[in-house]
Design an enzyme around this catalytic site. Sequence first.
Site, short mmCIF file in Angstrom:
data_model
loop_
_atom_site.label_atom_id
_atom_site.label_comp_id
_atom_site.label_asym_id
_atom_site.label_seq_id
_atom_site.Cartn_x
_atom_site.Cartn_y
_atom_site.Cartn_z
N LYS A 194 6.17 -0.84 -5.52
CA LYS A 194 7.43 -0.09 -5.49
C LYS A 194 6.98 1.23 -5.04
CE LYS A 194 6.59 -0.88 -10.12
NZ LYS A 194 6.88 0.12 -11.72
N GLY A 195 5.72 1.46 -3.70
CA GLY A 195 5.29 2.44 -3.22
C GLY A 195 6.30 3.05 -2.06
N ASP A 253 -4.13 0.62 4.08
CA ASP A 253 -5.53 1.59 3.74
C ASP A 253 -6.42 0.00 4.22
OD1 ASP A 253 -5.06 0.41 1.93
OD2 ASP A 253 -5.46 2.41 -0.01
N LYS A 283 -4.35 4.30 7.29
CA LYS A 283 -5.83 5.13 6.88
C LYS A 283 -7.10 4.07 6.80
CE LYS A 283 -6.16 6.65 2.38
NZ LYS A 283 -6.23 6.74 0.71
N PHE A 308 -7.00 10.59 -1.13
CA PHE A 308 -6.72 9.74 -1.79
C PHE A 308 -5.03 10.62 -1.79
CE2 PHE A 308 -6.04 6.87 -5.54
CZ PHE A 308 -4.70 7.17 -6.42
#
Length: 179
Positions: free
Chosen positions: A42-43, A100, A128, A151
Amino acid sequence: MEQGIDKILLTEEQIQTRIRELGAVLTAEYADKNPVIVGVLKGVVVFYADMIRQIKAPCQIDFMWISSYKGTVSSGMTIRQDISADIRGRHVLILEDIYDTGNSLTFTVEHLLAKEPASVKICTLLDKPERRKPGITLQADYVGFTIPNEFVVGYGLDYNEQYRNLPYVGILKPEVYEK
């Protein structure tokens, strides 16, 4: 909501400027390829909506939904929704919110490659690299920003489904997620 933010890492203006730059590059890259642009839900929703409006070339949109996190812990890959397009022989561009550990992006690329596309490339808003798991060699082809191992939330990124609607990328206070 904003009291949970330690500091703003990327402003809305910085993000939009970088998206315009990436859009110009991707327009040139895909001008005659009519790619399928796959968003990983969803991000990615906020980045995806802004990014595809900057790609001035014919394209098809599609989405996958992969679950990989509960809170701050990776819990394994599950395809909750696959793409609907037939990508055999087509150029595919994956738009991702953050790269990440590499687990979900590697999983996504391998899943799409099994469908025999002409090519698969990756455009991620955030990279990241300090979080990359050993043995992950996959590289993003296009990167918005390389960020430190913090975070982050906002601009589509969440902590337990919260903070996605912030217009910037912020660093979440540790006391919020260490409860």
